[in-house]
Design an enzyme around this catalytic site. Structure first.
Site, PDB file in Angstrom:
ATOM      1  N   SER A  42       0.876  -1.183   0.000  1.00  0.00           N
ATOM      2  CA  SER A  42       0.000   0.000   0.000  1.00  0.00           C
ATOM      3  C   SER A  42       0.908   1.226   0.000  1.00  0.00           C
ATOM      4  O   SER A  42       1.207   1.805   1.032  1.00  0.00           O
ATOM      5  CB  SER A  42      -0.942  -0.016   1.200  1.00  0.00           C
ATOM      6  OG  SER A  42      -0.238  -0.005   2.418  1.00  0.00           O
ATOM      7  N   HIS A 152      -2.799  -6.602   2.149  1.00  0.00           N
ATOM      8  CA  HIS A 152      -1.882  -7.587   2.734  1.00  0.00           C
ATOM      9  C   HIS A 152      -2.522  -8.951   2.915  1.00  0.00           C
ATOM     10  O   HIS A 152      -1.915  -9.850   3.486  1.00  0.00           O
ATOM     11  CB  HIS A 152      -1.387  -7.109   4.102  1.00  0.00           C
ATOM     12  CG  HIS A 152      -0.563  -5.859   4.025  1.00  0.00           C
ATOM     13  ND1 HIS A 152      -0.175  -5.158   5.136  1.00  0.00           N
ATOM     14  CD2 HIS A 152      -0.049  -5.203   2.959  1.00  0.00           C
ATOM     15  CE1 HIS A 152       0.541  -4.106   4.763  1.00  0.00           C
ATOM     16  NE2 HIS A 152       0.626  -4.109   3.450  1.00  0.00           N
ATOM     17  N   GLU A 161      -4.843  -3.494   8.842  1.00  0.00           N
ATOM     18  CA  GLU A 161      -4.159  -4.072  10.003  1.00  0.00           C
ATOM     19  C   GLU A 161      -4.961  -3.866  11.285  1.00  0.00           C
ATOM     20  O   GLU A 161      -5.455  -2.773  11.544  1.00  0.00           O
ATOM     21  CB  GLU A 161      -2.778  -3.402  10.184  1.00  0.00           C
ATOM     22  CG  GLU A 161      -1.898  -3.549   8.968  1.00  0.00           C
ATOM     23  CD  GLU A 161      -0.636  -2.687   9.028  1.00  0.00           C
ATOM     24  OE1 GLU A 161      -0.181  -2.341  10.135  1.00  0.00           O
ATOM     25  OE2 GLU A 161      -0.121  -2.358   7.953  1.00  0.00           O
ATOM     26  N   GLU A 202       2.089  -9.668   6.620  1.00  0.00           N
ATOM     27  CA  GLU A 202       2.820  -9.250   7.824  1.00  0.00           C
ATOM     28  C   GLU A 202       2.635 -10.241   8.969  1.00  0.00           C
ATOM     29  O   GLU A 202       2.907  -9.919  10.132  1.00  0.00           O
ATOM     30  CB  GLU A 202       2.394  -7.837   8.226  1.00  0.00           C
ATOM     31  CG  GLU A 202       2.767  -6.811   7.155  1.00  0.00           C
ATOM     32  CD  GLU A 202       2.563  -5.367   7.589  1.00  0.00           C
ATOM     33  OE1 GLU A 202       1.970  -5.122   8.646  1.00  0.00           O
ATOM     34  OE2 GLU A 202       3.009  -4.480   6.839  1.00  0.00           O
ATOM     35  N   ASP A 238      -4.586   0.001  11.433  1.00  0.00           N
ATOM     36  CA  ASP A 238      -4.099   0.774  10.286  1.00  0.00           C
ATOM     37  C   ASP A 238      -5.104   0.524   9.176  1.00  0.00           C
ATOM     38  O   ASP A 238      -5.150  -0.569   8.599  1.00  0.00           O
ATOM     39  CB  ASP A 238      -2.695   0.298   9.853  1.00  0.00           C
ATOM     40  CG  ASP A 238      -2.179   1.071   8.645  1.00  0.00           C
ATOM     41  OD1 ASP A 238      -2.902   1.986   8.164  1.00  0.00           O
ATOM     42  OD2 ASP A 238      -1.065   0.765   8.165  1.00  0.00           O
ATOM     43  N   GLU A 281      -4.237   4.495  12.318  1.00  0.00           N
ATOM     44  CA  GLU A 281      -3.264   4.903  11.291  1.00  0.00           C
ATOM     45  C   GLU A 281      -3.957   5.034   9.939  1.00  0.00           C
ATOM     46  O   GLU A 281      -4.797   4.199   9.588  1.00  0.00           O
ATOM     47  CB  GLU A 281      -2.151   3.845  11.232  1.00  0.00           C
ATOM     48  CG  GLU A 281      -1.066   4.126  10.202  1.00  0.00           C
ATOM     49  CD  GLU A 281       0.024   3.032  10.227  1.00  0.00           C
ATOM     50  OE1 GLU A 281       0.243   2.416  11.297  1.00  0.00           O
ATOM     51  OE2 GLU A 281       0.639   2.801   9.173  1.00  0.00           O
ATOM     52  N   ASP A 308       0.783   7.942   7.905  1.00  0.00           N
ATOM     53  CA  ASP A 308       1.752   7.094   7.203  1.00  0.00           C
ATOM     54  C   ASP A 308       1.812   7.605   5.758  1.00  0.00           C
ATOM     55  O   ASP A 308       2.667   8.447   5.431  1.00  0.00           O
ATOM     56  CB  ASP A 308       1.311   5.625   7.305  1.00  0.00           C
ATOM     57  CG  ASP A 308       2.160   4.683   6.468  1.00  0.00           C
ATOM     58  OD1 ASP A 308       3.209   5.110   5.957  1.00  0.00           O
ATOM     59  OD2 ASP A 308       1.782   3.505   6.306  1.00  0.00           O
ATOM     60  N   LYS A 333       9.344   5.284   7.781  1.00  0.00           N
ATOM     61  CA  LYS A 333       9.826   4.183   6.943  1.00  0.00           C
ATOM     62  C   LYS A 333      10.935   4.767   6.065  1.00  0.00           C
ATOM     63  O   LYS A 333      10.654   5.543   5.145  1.00  0.00           O
ATOM     64  CB  LYS A 333       8.707   3.662   6.037  1.00  0.00           C
ATOM     65  CG  LYS A 333       7.528   3.028   6.760  1.00  0.00           C
ATOM     66  CD  LYS A 333       6.372   2.806   5.783  1.00  0.00           C
ATOM     67  CE  LYS A 333       5.245   1.999   6.385  1.00  0.00           C
ATOM     68  NZ  LYS A 333       4.024   2.062   5.549  1.00  0.00           N
ATOM     69  N   HIS A 361       8.401  -1.341   9.638  1.00  0.00           N
ATOM     70  CA  HIS A 361       8.783  -2.226   8.530  1.00  0.00           C
ATOM     71  C   HIS A 361       7.892  -1.946   7.318  1.00  0.00           C
ATOM     72  O   HIS A 361       7.029  -1.069   7.378  1.00  0.00           O
ATOM     73  CB  HIS A 361       8.590  -3.687   8.976  1.00  0.00           C
ATOM     74  CG  HIS A 361       7.148  -4.032   9.237  1.00  0.00           C
ATOM     75  ND1 HIS A 361       6.655  -5.307   9.249  1.00  0.00           N
ATOM     76  CD2 HIS A 361       6.078  -3.221   9.494  1.00  0.00           C
ATOM     77  CE1 HIS A 361       5.368  -5.298   9.496  1.00  0.00           C
ATOM     78  NE2 HIS A 361       4.990  -4.056   9.656  1.00  0.00           N
ATOM     79  N   LYS A 385       6.702  -1.000  14.633  1.00  0.00           N
ATOM     80  CA  LYS A 385       5.781  -1.925  13.965  1.00  0.00           C
ATOM     81  C   LYS A 385       6.608  -2.918  13.171  1.00  0.00           C
ATOM     82  O   LYS A 385       7.341  -2.523  12.265  1.00  0.00           O
ATOM     83  CB  LYS A 385       4.889  -1.164  12.977  1.00  0.00           C
ATOM     84  CG  LYS A 385       3.732  -0.417  13.588  1.00  0.00           C
ATOM     85  CD  LYS A 385       2.920   0.287  12.499  1.00  0.00           C
ATOM     86  CE  LYS A 385       2.053  -0.672  11.692  1.00  0.00           C
ATOM     87  NZ  LYS A 385       1.364  -0.002  10.565  1.00  0.00           N
TER      88      LYS A 385
END
Ligand code: PGA
Ligand code: ZN
Length: 408
Positions: A42, A152, A161, A202, A238, A281, A308, A333, A361, A385
């Site tokens: 993403s 994911h 998430e 993940e 998230d 998030e 993010d 990140k 990550h 994370k």
């Protein structure tokens, strides 16, 4: 002072089985380090751009190698400046953010190793001019992503998430132990109730047939098995909302909803009233700026509102976002911006604006890459994370934190 003798790059696979690159830097004192590069699924529009891996490997091994031979790997600013100048674009699309970040992080690793310093200690020196003495370390709180959706996962859940977060100040070894226990309790509950327990990118489970509501309910019950929700452990999400924002609406297809920005905020408000959520998030699309402001004015005193894709580890974007009051926490990140120097500048900028710092990550990772663990310790990040406490490339980061924690 050791000098760079050789820079080489090759194509390798990441945790998703996609091609990525790793860069090897050799110094004239015999130091050799290798730095692989993660990648996102993403990916925000504001992120620096990756280029094709073969081209990236070629650039690094030829023109970047030529320009860096003889340079001091300990002069991180100079190395990053050279890379940025050589690329010449705003989004690093010529040499590629993948090429640039691999070299930038490899240089830092090489300098640390050559000076016989732990990476976190050296990174702390780059961050604030001081090497970190052992025994004075502050560890980030791990945020465990135990249930996956969005890009994911192969299920029908729009939100990316669902996370469990041990209470602040829980010692690192205990916090990791809690994550493991909750992950296993969640698995047992899913099995008992007939859901699949295959895992997403993940490491979180990716059962079919859940909504945000039922997902959070599962997490809550898993925590309840051994801990108290709302005092020992908290919940987070998230949304990665950019991935389900279509033609001006938030399409939550598992509930047959197509929501305006205001309705999306009401949706979160409802979840917030039912669950012990402390962390949200990318709840909205990165261009829905009025929505972010509205959400912030309603929730900033009760929730971490985490940017993010909105800020993409970009110091310039963060400066303008900070003025507008849209977030109170940021994801970091390094590969979103492309150099270590800019990443450290971003973290300083976040601290100036009193924002919580979460080192993260990517969904495509490498089991040999634990750079983010050292970075989190170096800058005293509030959180880290690294996905679920399962899958080699995820646990490698938690294990590196444990190694630092125990002084192993
Ligand atoms: P990505 O997801 O690495 O696939 O971008 C991680 C995140 O959105 O936090
Ligand atoms: Zn995210």
């Amino acid at each position: 002072m050791a000098r760079i003798e050789n820079v080489r790059c090759q194509r390798v696979l990441d945790s998703r089985g996609d091609w990525t690159i790793e860069t090897k830097i050799s110094l004239d004192d015999g130091t050799v380090v290798v730095q692989p590069v993660p990648s996102g699924a993403s990916v925000g529009e504001n992120e620096a751009k990756y280029i094709d891996e073969e081209k990236a490997a070629d650039f690094v091994s030829t023109s970047i190698n030529d320009i860096l031979i003889g340079k001091d790997p300990g002069n991180q600013k100079l190395i990053d400046e050279i890379l940025i100048k050589m690329d010449g674009t705003k989004d690093k699309s010529r040499l590629g953010a993948n090429s640039i970040i691999s070299v930038s992080l490899a240089a830092a690793q090489a300098a640390a190793k050559s000076k016989d310093l732990e990476l976190y200690s050296y990174l702390n020196f780059l961050y604030n001019g001081k090497e970190k003495p052992k025994g004075e370390l502050k560890f980030p709180t791990p945020i465990f992503n135990v249930l996956n959706g969005g890009k994911h996962a192969r299920n029908n859940l729009s939100f990316q998430e669902f996370m469990v977060i041990p209470a602040l100040n829980t010692p690192l070894n205990q916090a990791i132990g809690m994550g493991v226990e909750i992950y296993k309790d969640l698995k047992r509950l899913l099995v008992d109730e007939g859901f699949e327990t295959g895992v997403g990118d993940e490491g979180g489970f990716e059962p079919h047939g859940l909504s945000a509501d039922t997902a959070l309910d599962f997490l809550k019950r898993a925590i309840d098995s051994h801990y108290e929700v709302g005092s020992d452990v908290f919940l987070g999400m998230d949304a990665a909302a950019g991935s389900f924002y279509k033609n001006g609406k938030y399409v939550v297809s598992e509930e047959h909803l197509s929501l305006t920005s205001k309705e999306m905020i009401d949706y979160y408000s409802n979840l917030f009233s039912k669950y012990e959520l402390i962390y949200l998030e990318d709840p909205l699309f990165e261009k829905d700026l009025d929505g972010w402001k509205e959400l912030h004015s309603n929730f900033a005193n009760k929730l971490m509102i985490v940017g993010d894709d909105l800020v993409a580890t970009n110091p310039e974007i963060l400066r303008s976002v900070a003025k507008e009051k849209m977030i109170n926490a940021v994801i970091v990140k390094p590969n979103q911006i492309g150099t270590l120097t800019e990443t450290l500048e971003f973290i300083k900028e976040a601290r100036k604006s009193k924002m919580a710092v979460i080192i993260s990550h990517r969904s495509g990772e490498n089991p040999n890459d634990t750079f983010i663990s050292d970075l989190a310790v170096a800058v005293e990040a509030d959180f880290i994370k690294s996905g679920a406490p399962a899958r080699g490339e995820r646990v490698a980061k938690y294990n590196r934190l444990l190694e630092i924690f125990y002084g192993f």
